[in-house]
Design an enzyme around this catalytic site. Structure first.
Site, mmCIF file in Angstrom:
data_model
loop_
_atom_site.group_PDB
_atom_site.id
_atom_site.type_symbol
_atom_site.label_atom_id
_atom_site.label_comp_id
_atom_site.label_asym_id
_atom_site.label_seq_id
_atom_site.Cartn_x
_atom_site.Cartn_y
_atom_site.Cartn_z
ATOM 1 N N LYS A 211 25.032 -40.390 15.135
ATOM 2 C CA LYS A 211 25.297 -39.117 15.796
ATOM 3 C C LYS A 211 25.833 -38.105 14.776
ATOM 4 O O LYS A 211 25.356 -36.991 14.686
ATOM 5 C CB LYS A 211 26.306 -39.350 16.929
ATOM 6 N N GLU A 217 29.537 -46.842 7.046
ATOM 7 C CA GLU A 217 28.722 -48.064 7.092
ATOM 8 C C GLU A 217 27.238 -47.706 7.123
ATOM 9 O O GLU A 217 26.422 -48.266 6.376
ATOM 10 C CB GLU A 217 29.059 -48.893 8.351
ATOM 11 N N GLY A 272 28.660 -41.478 21.717
ATOM 12 C CA GLY A 272 27.907 -42.534 21.029
ATOM 13 C C GLY A 272 27.634 -43.726 21.932
ATOM 14 O O GLY A 272 26.512 -44.247 21.999
ATOM 15 N N ARG A 273 28.635 -44.171 22.670
ATOM 16 C CA ARG A 273 28.477 -45.380 23.502
ATOM 17 C C ARG A 273 27.722 -45.097 24.800
ATOM 18 O O ARG A 273 27.489 -46.017 25.582
ATOM 19 C CB ARG A 273 29.847 -45.996 23.779
ATOM 20 N N GLU A 358 36.082 -48.955 24.259
ATOM 21 C CA GLU A 358 36.263 -47.711 23.514
ATOM 22 C C GLU A 358 36.533 -46.563 24.492
ATOM 23 O O GLU A 358 37.184 -45.587 24.150
ATOM 24 C CB GLU A 358 35.029 -47.415 22.649
ATOM 25 N N HIS A 389 29.356 -74.546 29.460
ATOM 26 C CA HIS A 389 29.625 -75.697 28.596
ATOM 27 C C HIS A 389 30.546 -75.324 27.448
ATOM 28 O O HIS A 389 30.574 -76.009 26.422
ATOM 29 C CB HIS A 389 28.297 -76.278 28.083
ATOM 30 N N LYS A 500 39.676 -46.020 9.598
ATOM 31 C CA LYS A 500 38.658 -45.401 8.735
ATOM 32 C C LYS A 500 39.335 -44.662 7.585
ATOM 33 O O LYS A 500 38.930 -44.765 6.432
ATOM 34 C CB LYS A 500 37.852 -44.367 9.543
HETATM 35 O O1 F6P Z 1 33.550 -46.416 16.049
HETATM 36 C C1 F6P Z 1 33.645 -45.065 16.266
HETATM 37 C C2 F6P Z 1 32.331 -44.411 16.490
HETATM 38 O O2 F6P Z 1 32.530 -43.032 16.431
HETATM 39 C C3 F6P Z 1 31.661 -44.795 17.801
HETATM 40 O O3 F6P Z 1 32.157 -44.115 18.885
HETATM 41 C C4 F6P Z 1 30.245 -44.485 17.492
HETATM 42 O O4 F6P Z 1 29.389 -45.062 18.434
HETATM 43 C C5 F6P Z 1 30.130 -45.063 16.109
HETATM 44 O O5 F6P Z 1 31.366 -44.764 15.497
HETATM 45 C C6 F6P Z 1 28.988 -44.566 15.273
HETATM 46 O O6 F6P Z 1 29.049 -43.198 15.046
HETATM 47 P P1 F6P Z 1 27.797 -42.406 14.512
HETATM 48 O O7 F6P Z 1 26.705 -42.528 15.500
HETATM 49 O O8 F6P Z 1 28.274 -40.993 14.355
HETATM 50 O O9 F6P Z 1 27.398 -42.990 13.187
#
Ligand code: F6P
Length: 538
Positions: A211, A217, A272-273, A358, A389, A500
């Site tokens: 987003k 990452e 995002g979620r 979240e 199980h 972060k």
């Molecule tokens: O973990 C925090 C967060 O902002 C989530 O809410 C989001 O889904 C994720 O990081 C990834 O963010 P982006 O889509 O901006 O890379």
């Protein structure tokens, strides 16, 4: 304009009446509830869109539901739902509207925020996604060397990974098996290595999903993927045919080197979620095709309509939310198990973990005060029969109260022998055993099942794209229902910021060629020094 005026719910007579009723219900057993009302299995159930919810195996009565509904009304749930649909900035800390419901609105609908109808833009992106997915699936879109794309690698994390990864698994029976999707999220280099080491770069398409397009990452994984591709094909211009982006940030996408004509946008009013039914679902659409994706959107939309219009007593997501509040706040339950009896829903609990935790893992109210009620539970689970199980022992005979949602289907995706009847026999047996238990033979207390363990049963005909959309929308609205009652903002995520920031500070301390001056606590300093020594750094 609908006004958001959060109430401190614990101070209301409605909450206090519920608390008093909680005291009366604490020692009531499900055996007694069924004995005194043998018909409760016929009455404590509801249908929403194509989902059936049986909530009779819960430690509640019709009066409990009345009191819970009164709390929801007092909390202003109806007003908040309308505020969401009217495009008000209900995500107050980020000053944004919350309009994931527009992602699945039909073309003819109109949903406005700030005087702008967002639905045409949604369908414009859906049309571009459909065209792109059609070209990849048909082989018309080829890689740099003219090969058909046979692997799609989605690079993203959190909401830019869990949704499409879950839905790709869930809808495998509907996917084109000649195109495999892989999902890379972890900054641990093993993730991207495993996802790429056996692939032909000429037949691989990367979808970089972020987003913000600033997530450490994802950007690191995307850079590594780009290096892998360019070194494999020996030509940096190959990036244009092998990388597309899904983002709200065109500037950063261009900076990374992806042509923005190969970018699929979405909007800051999608959390995002709450985003896998936006362009974030592009990998899923390539896999299952645009028609199945649209079926899924229609499923989401049918639950949206149900949530918005059904009275709370007959409203499936609202009831799930209220029952969750009941155990969370009046029985001290700390977790919520999600137990799908469908192999393809293996990743559904992990997806719901982010959606729920979240969203509702908050301890400050909308007015900025500390909360004085328990908020979001720990959400966990795996497919049911495997769980039987493994950890069901603790649910049956442990000391904790673990409310559980059982999710099952009448029609199997693959009707193999008598597997489905066996699966569903277990599904029905478990909720029965959990509710009613069994007394122990004389002198063998370890064989006693106390019962009184609450469960919801969600039953649908078959796991299809439409039903998956319905299930996800149900849990999205359950989360909103609970967030409104607790008076918190379910749409921000400030809790992920601190870690972060600290990681950014620690990176140079790990990599500096000279011994860095470490100014953390003694534990963190010693651990960093030990790591540096292990990596051969002074
Ligand atoms: O973990 C925090 C967060 O902002 C989530 O809410 C989001 O889904 C994720 O990081 C990834 O963010 P982006 O889509 O901006 O890379």
């Amino acid at each position: 304009m609908v006004q958001i005026s959060p109430v401190r719910i614990s101070e209301t007579p409605e909450w206090q009446a519920l608390a008093a009723h909680g005291g009366e219900m604490r020692n009531v057993h499900l055996r007694d509830l069924f004995a005194s009302d043998p018909e409760r299995g016929l009455t404590l159930r509801v249908d929403g869109a194509d989902l059936h919810l049986d909530y009779s195996k819960n430690r509640l009565t019709a009066r409990t539901i009345d009191l819970l509904v009164a709390v929801a009304e007092r909390a202003g749930l109806a007003q908040r739902i309308e505020a969401m649909w009217s495009g008000e900035h209900i995500n107050v800390t980020e000053d944004r509207p919350v309009l994931h419901i527009a992602l699945r609105a039909p073309r003819r609908a109109s949903i406005t925020t700030g005087g702008v109808d967002v639905v045409p833009g949604v369908h414009e992106v859906l049309d571009r996604m459909s065209e792109f997915a059609r070209r990849v699936r048909s082989g018309e879109w080829t890689g740099h060397t003219g090969k058909r794309i046979t692997t799609v690698v989605n690079i993203g994390i959190g909401g830019s990974d869990l949704g499409p990864a879950m839905a790709y698994e869930a809808l495998r029976p509907f996917s084109d098996r000649s195109i495999e999707c892989r999902f890379v999220s972890n900054v641990d280099g093993s993730d991207i290595w495993e996802a790429t080491h056996d692939l032909d770069p000429g037949a691989t398409l990367f979808i970089v999903s972020s987003k913000t397009f600033t997530t450490l990452e994802t950007l690191n994984n995307a850079k590594t993927a780009r290096d892998w591709l360019v070194s494999g094909l020996g030509d940096s211009s190959a990036v244009a045919r092998h990388f597309v982006a899904v983002s709200t940030n065109a500037e950063k996408v261009a900076e990374f080197g992806i042509d923005t004509s190969n970018m699929f946008g979405f909007w800051d009013w999608v959390g995002g979620r709450y985003s896998y039914d936006s362009a974030i679902g592009l990998s899923l659409m390539v896999s299952v095709g645009p028609e199945a994706f649209v079926d899924m959107l229609e499923g989401f939309h049918s639950v949206d309509e149900h949530f918005r219009s059904a009275p709370f007593r007959e409203n499936l997501p609202v009831l799930l939310g209220l029952i969750g509040v009941w155990y969370n706040d009046f029985f001290g339950a700390e977790t919520q198990a999600i137990l799908p009896y469908n192999h393809y829903l293996a990743r559904f609990p992990a997806y719901l973990q982010q959606l729920d935790m979240e969203s509702n893992g908050k301890s400050v109210t909308l007015s900025g005060e500390p909360v004085d009620v328990a908020t979001g539970p720990v959400v966990w689970g795996t497919p049911g029969t495997n769980g039987q199980h493994a950890y069901y022992q603790l649910i049956h005979q442990g000391t904790r109260l673990i409310p559980a949602d059982f999710i099952g289907f009448v029609t199997p995706n693959h009707d193999v022998g008598d597997h489905h009847d066996l699966l569903m026999a277990n599904f029905f047996a478990q909720t029965e055993a959990l509710a009613f238990g069994r007394s122990a033979p004389q002198g063998q207390p370890y064989r006693s099942f106390a019962g009184n363990h609450p469960t919801n049963t969600i039953l649908a005909d078959q796991l299809t794209p439409r039903i998956l959309g319905e299930l996800v929308a149900t849990y999205e609205h359950k989360v909103l229902t609970q967030g409104v009652i607790w008076g918190i903002n379910s749409f921000d995520q400030w809790g992920v910021e601190l870690g972060k920031e600290l990681a950014q500070r620690i990176v140079p301390e790990l990599t500096a060629p000279e011994t860095p001056a470490l100014a953390h606590d003694s534990s963190t300093n010693t651990l960093i020094a030990r790591y540096r020594a292990g990596r051969g750094r002074p």
